[in-house]
Write a protein that holds these residues in place. Sequence first.
Motif, PDB file in Angstrom:
ATOM      1  N   GLY A  58      47.445 -16.705  36.130  1.00 22.29           N
ATOM      2  CA  GLY A  58      48.593 -15.828  36.336  1.00 22.29           C
ATOM      3  C   GLY A  58      49.722 -16.190  35.391  1.00 22.29           C
ATOM      4  N   VAL A  59      50.338 -15.168  34.803  1.00 20.85           N
ATOM      5  CA  VAL A  59      51.415 -15.406  33.840  1.00 20.85           C
ATOM      6  C   VAL A  59      52.540 -16.226  34.456  1.00 20.85           C
ATOM      7  CG1 VAL A  59      53.171 -14.273  32.409  1.00 20.85           C
ATOM      8  CG2 VAL A  59      50.867 -13.317  32.536  1.00 20.85           C
ATOM      9  N   GLU A  60      52.793 -16.009  35.764  1.00 22.00           N
ATOM     10  CA  GLU A  60      53.882 -16.739  36.411  1.00 22.00           C
ATOM     11  C   GLU A  60      53.609 -18.238  36.481  1.00 22.00           C
ATOM     12  OE1 GLU A  60      50.979 -15.355  39.550  1.00 22.00           O
ATOM     13  OE2 GLU A  60      51.925 -14.545  37.736  1.00 22.00           O
ATOM     14  N   ASN A  61      52.337 -18.648  36.317  1.00 21.86           N
ATOM     15  CA  ASN A  61      51.986 -20.070  36.355  1.00 21.86           C
ATOM     16  C   ASN A  61      51.698 -20.639  34.967  1.00 21.86           C
ATOM     17  OD1 ASN A  61      52.061 -20.178  39.223  1.00 21.86           O
ATOM     18  ND2 ASN A  61      50.029 -19.246  39.310  1.00 21.86           N
ATOM     19  N   ALA A  62      51.954 -19.866  33.930  1.00 22.81           N
ATOM     20  CA  ALA A  62      51.631 -20.295  32.565  1.00 22.81           C
ATOM     21  C   ALA A  62      52.259 -21.640  32.236  1.00 22.81           C
ATOM     22  CB  ALA A  62      52.112 -19.247  31.563  1.00 22.81           C
ATOM     23  N   GLY A  63      51.440 -22.522  31.669  1.00 23.07           N
ATOM     24  CA  GLY A  63      51.930 -23.830  31.258  1.00 23.07           C
ATOM     25  C   GLY A  63      51.851 -24.890  32.327  1.00 23.07           C
ATOM     26  N   THR A  64      51.481 -24.513  33.556  1.00 25.53           N
ATOM     27  CA  THR A  64      51.325 -25.501  34.617  1.00 25.53           C
ATOM     28  C   THR A  64      49.877 -25.978  34.644  1.00 25.53           C
ATOM     29  OG1 THR A  64      50.809 -23.804  36.276  1.00 25.53           O
ATOM     30  CG2 THR A  64      53.131 -24.386  35.979  1.00 25.53           C
ATOM     31  N   ALA A  65      49.615 -27.016  35.435  1.00 26.29           N
ATOM     32  CA  ALA A  65      48.258 -27.560  35.517  1.00 26.29           C
ATOM     33  C   ALA A  65      47.276 -26.474  35.927  1.00 26.29           C
ATOM     34  CB  ALA A  65      48.221 -28.706  36.524  1.00 26.29           C
ATOM     35  N   GLY A  66      46.203 -26.320  35.154  1.00 26.25           N
ATOM     36  CA  GLY A  66      45.177 -25.347  35.479  1.00 26.25           C
ATOM     37  C   GLY A  66      45.392 -23.967  34.901  1.00 26.25           C
ATOM     38  N   THR A  67      46.494 -23.760  34.176  1.00 33.93           N
ATOM     39  CA  THR A  67      46.800 -22.435  33.628  1.00 33.93           C
ATOM     40  C   THR A  67      47.302 -22.571  32.196  1.00 33.93           C
ATOM     41  OG1 THR A  67      47.453 -21.693  35.839  1.00 33.93           O
ATOM     42  CG2 THR A  67      48.082 -20.292  33.993  1.00 33.93           C
ATOM     43  N   ALA A  68      46.707 -21.791  31.286  1.00 34.77           N
ATOM     44  CA  ALA A  68      47.072 -21.871  29.869  1.00 34.77           C
ATOM     45  C   ALA A  68      48.485 -21.355  29.630  1.00 34.77           C
ATOM     46  CB  ALA A  68      46.082 -21.061  29.038  1.00 34.77           C
ATOM     47  N   SER A  69      49.178 -22.002  28.701  1.00 34.59           N
ATOM     48  CA  SER A  69      50.532 -21.572  28.352  1.00 34.59           C
ATOM     49  C   SER A  69      50.520 -20.400  27.385  1.00 34.59           C
ATOM     50  CB  SER A  69      51.302 -22.733  27.718  1.00 34.59           C
ATOM     51  OG  SER A  69      50.762 -23.045  26.430  1.00 34.59           O
ATOM     52  N   ASP A  74      46.405 -27.281  51.827  1.00 33.59           N
ATOM     53  CA  ASP A  74      47.019 -25.986  51.538  1.00 33.59           C
ATOM     54  C   ASP A  74      46.227 -25.228  50.478  1.00 33.59           C
ATOM     55  OD1 ASP A  74      49.029 -26.505  53.325  1.00 33.59           O
ATOM     56  OD2 ASP A  74      50.433 -27.256  51.809  1.00 33.59           O
ATOM     57  N   ILE A  75      46.157 -23.908  50.659  1.00 35.09           N
ATOM     58  CA  ILE A  75      45.484 -23.044  49.693  1.00 35.09           C
ATOM     59  C   ILE A  75      46.277 -23.022  48.387  1.00 35.09           C
ATOM     60  CG2 ILE A  75      44.727 -20.690  49.197  1.00 35.09           C
ATOM     61  CD1 ILE A  75      43.091 -21.953  51.366  1.00 35.09           C
ATOM     62  N   TYR A  76      45.583 -23.095  47.278  1.00 36.56           N
ATOM     63  CA  TYR A  76      46.236 -23.018  45.973  1.00 36.56           C
ATOM     64  C   TYR A  76      45.307 -22.275  45.017  1.00 36.56           C
ATOM     65  CZ  TYR A  76      42.954 -26.533  44.264  1.00 36.56           C
ATOM     66  OH  TYR A  76      41.813 -27.192  43.892  1.00 36.56           O
ATOM     67  N   THR A  77      45.818 -21.926  43.864  1.00 36.67           N
ATOM     68  CA  THR A  77      44.988 -21.258  42.871  1.00 36.67           C
ATOM     69  C   THR A  77      45.521 -21.562  41.479  1.00 36.67           C
ATOM     70  OG1 THR A  77      43.952 -19.155  42.256  1.00 36.67           O
ATOM     71  CG2 THR A  77      46.308 -19.097  42.787  1.00 36.67           C
ATOM     72  N   PHE A  78      44.785 -21.135  40.466  1.00 36.25           N
ATOM     73  CA  PHE A  78      45.202 -21.287  39.081  1.00 36.25           C
ATOM     74  C   PHE A  78      45.244 -19.909  38.440  1.00 36.25           C
ATOM     75  CE2 PHE A  78      42.823 -25.450  39.583  1.00 36.25           C
ATOM     76  CZ  PHE A  78      43.965 -26.224  39.690  1.00 36.25           C
ATOM     77  N   THR A 129      42.434 -22.412  33.368  1.00 35.70           N
ATOM     78  CA  THR A 129      41.674 -23.368  32.563  1.00 35.70           C
ATOM     79  C   THR A 129      40.680 -24.158  33.405  1.00 35.70           C
ATOM     80  OG1 THR A 129      43.346 -25.093  32.847  1.00 35.70           O
ATOM     81  CG2 THR A 129      43.589 -23.632  30.944  1.00 35.70           C
ATOM     82  N   MET A 130      40.710 -23.963  34.716  1.00 36.62           N
ATOM     83  CA  MET A 130      39.756 -24.619  35.607  1.00 36.62           C
ATOM     84  C   MET A 130      39.659 -23.806  36.887  1.00 36.62           C
ATOM     85  SD  MET A 130      42.000 -27.913  36.885  1.00 36.62           S
ATOM     86  CE  MET A 130      42.724 -28.289  35.290  1.00 36.62           C
ATOM     87  N   PHE A 131      38.628 -24.076  37.665  1.00 28.31           N
ATOM     88  CA  PHE A 131      38.428 -23.357  38.911  1.00 28.31           C
ATOM     89  C   PHE A 131      38.998 -24.167  40.078  1.00 28.31           C
ATOM     90  CE2 PHE A 131      35.139 -21.708  36.129  1.00 28.31           C
ATOM     91  CZ  PHE A 131      35.216 -20.340  36.366  1.00 28.31           C
ATOM     92  N   PRO A 132      39.722 -23.518  40.991  1.00 33.92           N
ATOM     93  CA  PRO A 132      40.238 -24.233  42.160  1.00 33.92           C
ATOM     94  C   PRO A 132      39.127 -24.501  43.168  1.00 33.92           C
ATOM     95  CG  PRO A 132      40.767 -21.909  42.330  1.00 33.92           C
ATOM     96  CD  PRO A 132      40.125 -22.101  40.983  1.00 33.92           C
ATOM     97  N   VAL A 133      39.383 -25.405  44.089  1.00 32.15           N
ATOM     98  CA  VAL A 133      38.445 -25.652  45.186  1.00 32.15           C
ATOM     99  C   VAL A 133      38.419 -24.403  46.066  1.00 32.15           C
ATOM    100  CG1 VAL A 133      38.004 -27.059  47.238  1.00 32.15           C
ATOM    101  CG2 VAL A 133      38.858 -28.132  45.136  1.00 32.15           C
ATOM    102  N   PRO A 134      37.238 -23.926  46.467  1.00 34.09           N
ATOM    103  CA  PRO A 134      37.163 -22.720  47.311  1.00 34.09           C
ATOM    104  C   PRO A 134      38.022 -22.830  48.562  1.00 34.09           C
ATOM    105  CG  PRO A 134      34.991 -23.321  46.515  1.00 34.09           C
ATOM    106  CD  PRO A 134      35.911 -24.443  46.123  1.00 34.09           C
ATOM    107  N   GLY A 135      38.636 -21.712  48.935  1.00 34.66           N
ATOM    108  CA  GLY A 135      39.556 -21.700  50.063  1.00 34.66           C
ATOM    109  C   GLY A 135      38.937 -22.152  51.369  1.00 34.66           C
ATOM    110  N   THR A 136      37.662 -21.802  51.609  1.00 36.64           N
ATOM    111  CA  THR A 136      37.023 -22.209  52.868  1.00 36.64           C
ATOM    112  C   THR A 136      36.936 -23.725  52.975  1.00 36.64           C
ATOM    113  OG1 THR A 136      34.875 -21.914  51.775  1.00 36.64           O
ATOM    114  CG2 THR A 136      35.678 -20.089  53.138  1.00 36.64           C
ATOM    115  N   GLN A 137      36.681 -24.392  51.848  1.00 37.74           N
ATOM    116  CA  GLN A 137      36.611 -25.853  51.865  1.00 37.74           C
ATOM    117  C   GLN A 137      37.988 -26.467  52.082  1.00 37.74           C
ATOM    118  OE1 GLN A 137      34.311 -27.589  48.658  1.00 37.74           O
ATOM    119  NE2 GLN A 137      32.925 -25.832  48.585  1.00 37.74           N
ATOM    120  N   LEU A 138      39.015 -25.840  51.493  1.00 40.01           N
ATOM    121  CA  LEU A 138      40.378 -26.336  51.699  1.00 40.01           C
ATOM    122  C   LEU A 138      40.770 -26.221  53.169  1.00 40.01           C
ATOM    123  CD1 LEU A 138      42.176 -24.786  48.583  1.00 40.01           C
ATOM    124  CD2 LEU A 138      41.515 -27.173  48.908  1.00 40.01           C
TER     125      LEU A 138
END
Length: 212
Positions: free
Chosen positions: A153-164, A147-151, A132-141
Amino acid sequence: YSNYFSGRLWSGNDWWQETNDVILFTDTETDLLRAEAQVMLNQGLAAANTLNNSTAGTGTTTIGFTLYSETNNIVADATLSGGYNFTGTETKAQQQFALMREYAVEVAGLGGAGTNWAFMRRHDLLQEGTMTMFPVPGTQLEILGIDIYTFGGVENAGTAGTASGANSWTALAAKAGLAKARPAGDNTFTPNNAKIDASSINTLSAKGAKSN
């Protein structure tokens, strides 16, 4: 809609011809945004009138020039939608589905990318696991020591940044009386971890899906 989109906006591999303009924003999208606001304000009759005067009703998309594909008979008509009639008695779900169809068919590719995704995000219609949103690019992190993170994936469904997926567009179709909803978590037609291997292809074939 991808085949239609490719045919409509194909320009002989050279968009920068004198006959082509760069499309920034269309009056079609303005109409749809107006109708969307009216739907969100529960102004069903006003939304119906706006939809009837948009591509949903008239089937006319005006962009100020004739597309290469239409001039050269690659597509018979650069407008695919139209012919629908709205009375104002439709349910909110039915009008939302009508808007989503127009964003998917008429607006897609005209004046920017991601318009259909943005519409579904605004109405909580994204399928399970869609970001539901774009993460900060890894190079900037890395520069900031974060720490590197992303949004997504079904395994992250319902968490911040990912649709349920609880209210995905398939659920909207069911509410509008157009289709049966696929329960959240049902990924029958998705190969394991999106990896194509012999077992997943066989599973897809057994379920009736085509494999190439």
